[in-house]
Design a protein around this motif. Structure first.
Motif, PDB file in Angstrom:
ATOM      1  N   LEU A 116       0.839  -1.199   0.000  1.00 40.27           N
ATOM      2  CA  LEU A 116       0.000   0.000   0.000  1.00 40.27           C
ATOM      3  C   LEU A 116       0.877   1.253   0.000  1.00 40.27           C
ATOM      4  O   LEU A 116       0.593   2.229  -0.701  1.00 40.27           O
ATOM      5  N   SER A 140       2.485   1.577  -3.366  1.00 40.57           N
ATOM      6  CA  SER A 140       1.523   2.150  -4.316  1.00 40.57           C
ATOM      7  C   SER A 140       1.459   3.662  -4.157  1.00 40.57           C
ATOM      8  O   SER A 140       1.383   4.397  -5.145  1.00 40.57           O
ATOM      9  N   LEU A 170       2.499  10.275  -4.338  1.00 41.46           N
ATOM     10  CA  LEU A 170       1.889  11.004  -3.232  1.00 41.46           C
ATOM     11  C   LEU A 170       2.973  11.664  -2.385  1.00 41.46           C
ATOM     12  O   LEU A 170       4.059  11.109  -2.218  1.00 41.46           O
ATOM     13  N   GLN A 229       0.227  13.426   2.063  1.00 42.64           N
ATOM     14  CA  GLN A 229      -0.897  12.711   1.432  1.00 42.64           C
ATOM     15  C   GLN A 229      -0.872  11.237   1.815  1.00 42.64           C
ATOM     16  O   GLN A 229      -1.920  10.633   2.052  1.00 42.64           O
ATOM     17  N   HIS A 241      -4.072   9.875   3.497  1.00 44.33           N
ATOM     18  CA  HIS A 241      -4.971   9.135   2.611  1.00 44.33           C
ATOM     19  C   HIS A 241      -4.667   7.649   2.514  1.00 44.33           C
ATOM     20  O   HIS A 241      -5.457   6.898   1.956  1.00 44.33           O
ATOM     21  N   VAL A 242      -3.512   7.214   3.023  1.00 44.83           N
ATOM     22  CA  VAL A 242      -3.200   5.787   2.977  1.00 44.83           C
ATOM     23  C   VAL A 242      -3.008   5.236   4.389  1.00 44.83           C
ATOM     24  O   VAL A 242      -3.747   4.351   4.835  1.00 44.83           O
ATOM     25  N   PRO A 265      -6.334   5.861   6.985  1.00 46.68           N
ATOM     26  CA  PRO A 265      -7.485   4.976   6.784  1.00 46.68           C
ATOM     27  C   PRO A 265      -7.138   3.494   6.918  1.00 46.68           C
ATOM     28  O   PRO A 265      -7.977   2.695   7.319  1.00 46.68           O
ATOM     29  N   ALA A 266      -5.884   3.139   6.614  1.00 46.66           N
ATOM     30  CA  ALA A 266      -5.515   1.722   6.684  1.00 46.66           C
ATOM     31  C   ALA A 266      -5.458   1.227   8.124  1.00 46.66           C
ATOM     32  O   ALA A 266      -5.809   0.087   8.404  1.00 46.66           O
TER      33      ALA A 266
END
Lengths: 255, 278
Positions: A156, A159, A165, A169, A173-174, A177-178
């Motif tokens: 993740l 990615s 990013l 960010q 955004h990763v 939330p993960a």
């Protein structure tokens, strides 16, 4: 998996099962009353009636307020410290690997043995209760957060880099939330344990609060009071936990 | 509507004669108490719009090759170029990567997963919608647009990841064994889709795979790699027409290509497993 996949028929039978469990508990309670008599416990009916009458008393609410203040403060401190420590240890892998077993070992200490020390450090009153609540709650929150960060699939983050990013960010955004569902589970566990810590704290060195009322009832042999306060605490805790559990499931619905 | 995905067409200076992407004397050594020489030295030039596959025994540094070309990992020595500029420390604009593992974000729906990179890049919402719509249709995800990854099969999730990369309009697409976890039938069909995507986007494709048939069927050129440290032992042109699909497996030439690849890989795979060719 998810509540949306549970068929209505199954949900109905689930509700029925839960109702049966409540009924069974009431039967046990009534049984205990029949066995021990009113010198140890009051009957379900009398307890509920007394609990309702308590709700109209000013002294009751001032005790609720004392516990609520101590609990909310403890939970806020335990959550903040736990999440920050967990994130830090999770991202700094080496420190996390060293600290995790130590934390887990620390957590098995019967924390009530530390209470005299806490009282000496913080004195009687609110701060000791809060400290004792924090001691109960902070380690589970830390461990859950740490596990969430360590369990994050590296792909993740790769990615995120491949999609160019920025670090901010990626965090927002990763990473966030993960790890959120796992952290929420930690907070839910921390919630119960912090409440436990605060109540124990109130029982042994406090002049106010729900824990104080329970012990006061025992000392004065006011069985009615003890049983009613225990009932109110238990029902509140169960309802709060059910709410948190539902929110937890919602967060995990997509996993 | 095809232009919704085509990044290459819009590129200025598309006629530049130099290689689209290249590796020059690239090696990668993982440092440590016992340093592991994973890759190289490797020289590779990818022509613009070419479909290049790399096959090799497990652990030969194929994935490292992707990381280095993408800018996800720095080479220990050598030079990595993309569109005439060195790749250093950061994934350059115009490169898209699809990983072997499921990289879909479980907390987002298929649509939001695909729109993710565009939104972070601050692309205009109307444009995001247009490209995502198109990619969803192109990858056959229409029925799952509102689903979460957990509700999808492995093949469908990989399509989501491909679509997520696709909407960014990469001019070079790097795929690291993207179908490795899928069953054989799904793999062949995904191969067809990859070909369709390649034709439509006119992008350059670098595909890492362990499947010889996949490499033989999809590629313009195939590079066979040695056991670690990975080096090219053979570069072979397939000579397929641009319009092609998985029915190629019935061609006579197909068998010859896979046989030639296998003749290299058999020996290298044995080495990788610690044995010697008989």
């Amino acid at each position: 998996m998810s509540a949306t996949l549970v068929r209505p028929a199954r949900r109905r039978s689930l509700a029925l099962d839960q109702l049966l469990i409540v009924l069974a508990l009431l039967v046990c309670w009534q049984g205990a009353y029949a066995y021990a008599g009113s010198s140890a416990i009051t009957s379900p009916f009398a307890t509920v009636a007394y609990a309702i009458s308590m709700l109209e008393q000013g002294w009751f609410w001032s005790n609720v307020g004392a516990t609520a203040l101590a609990f909310v403060s403890s939970l806020a401190i335990a959550s903040l410290l736990g999440v920050l420590a967990g994130l830090g240890l999770g991202l700094w892998r080496f420190a996390g690997d060293v600290t995790e077993p130590v934390l887990a070992a620390l957590y098995t200490i019967p924390k009530v043995t530390l209470y005299p020390l806490i009282l000496l450090l913080f004195g009687l009153g609110l701060s000791a209760k809060v400290a004792f609540g924090v001691i109960h709650g902070v380690i589970p929150v830390t461990l859950f957060t740490l596990a969430a960060v360590k369990g994050l699939p590296p792909v993740l983050l790769r990615s995120a880099r491949a999609m160019r990013l920025s670090p901010r960010q990626t965090l927002l955004h990763v990473l966030a939330p993960a790890v959120l569902p796992e952290i929420f589970t930690g907070l839910r566990v921390g919630f119960s344990l912090t409440l436990l810590g605060v109540l124990i704290g109130e029982m042994f060195a406090s002049q106010k609060g729900m824990g104080f009322l329970i012990l006061n009832g025992i000392n004065l042999h006011n069985v009615k009071l003890t049983t009613a306060v225990v009932l109110i605490v238990v029902v509140t805790a169960i309802l709060a936990n059910a709410g948190l559990l539902a929110a937890d499931k919602r967060l995990r619905r997509q996993r | 509507m095809a232009d919704a995905l085509a990044g290459a067409a819009a590129l200025p200076g598309a006629a530049a004669p130099a290689a689209h992407a290249s590796l020059r004397g690239v090696t990668r050594v993982y440092p440590g108490a016992a340093p592991v020489h994973a890759l190289g030295p490797i020289d590779l030039d990818l022509a613009r719009g070419e479909f290049f596959s790399v096959v090799g025994p497990s652990g030969c540094g194929k994935s490292t090759l992707i990381d280095v070309q993408a800018g996800l990992a720095a080479p220990s020595a050598g030079e990595v170029m993309f569109e005439g500029k060195p790749v250093a420390g950061k994934v350059p604009d115009g490169i898209g990567v699809v990983f072997q593992e499921d990289a879909s974000f479980p907390w987002l729906t298929v649509t939001d997963n695909i729109a993710f990179g565009l939104r972070r890049a601050g692309v205009d919402p109307a444009e995001v919608r247009r490209r995502v719509e198109y990619a969803i249709g192109f990858m056959g995800l229409r029925d799952f647009a509102r689903a979460y990854p957990v509700q999808l099969s492995g093949g469908m999730r990989q399509r989501v990841c491909i679509a997520r990369t696709l909407v960014l309009q990469p001019r070079l697409i790097l795929l690291d064994e993207p179908f490795g976890a899928l069953d054989q039938q799904t793999r062949l069909l995904m191969g067809d889709e990859l070909l369709r995507l390649w034709r439509e986007t006119r992008a350059t494709v670098l595909l890492i795979t362990h499947a010889l048939d996949e490499a033989a069927m999809l590629s313009d050129r195939v590079g066979a790699m040695s056991a670690r440290p990975g080096r090219f032992v053979d570069l072979l042109k397939t000579g397929w027409p641009r319009e092609r699909d998985s029915s190629l497996v019935a061609e006579a030439g197909f068998g010859a290509i896979t046989a030639r690849l296998w003749s290299h890989l058999r020996a290298e795979s044995l080495k990788a497993m610690g044995g010697a060719p008989p």
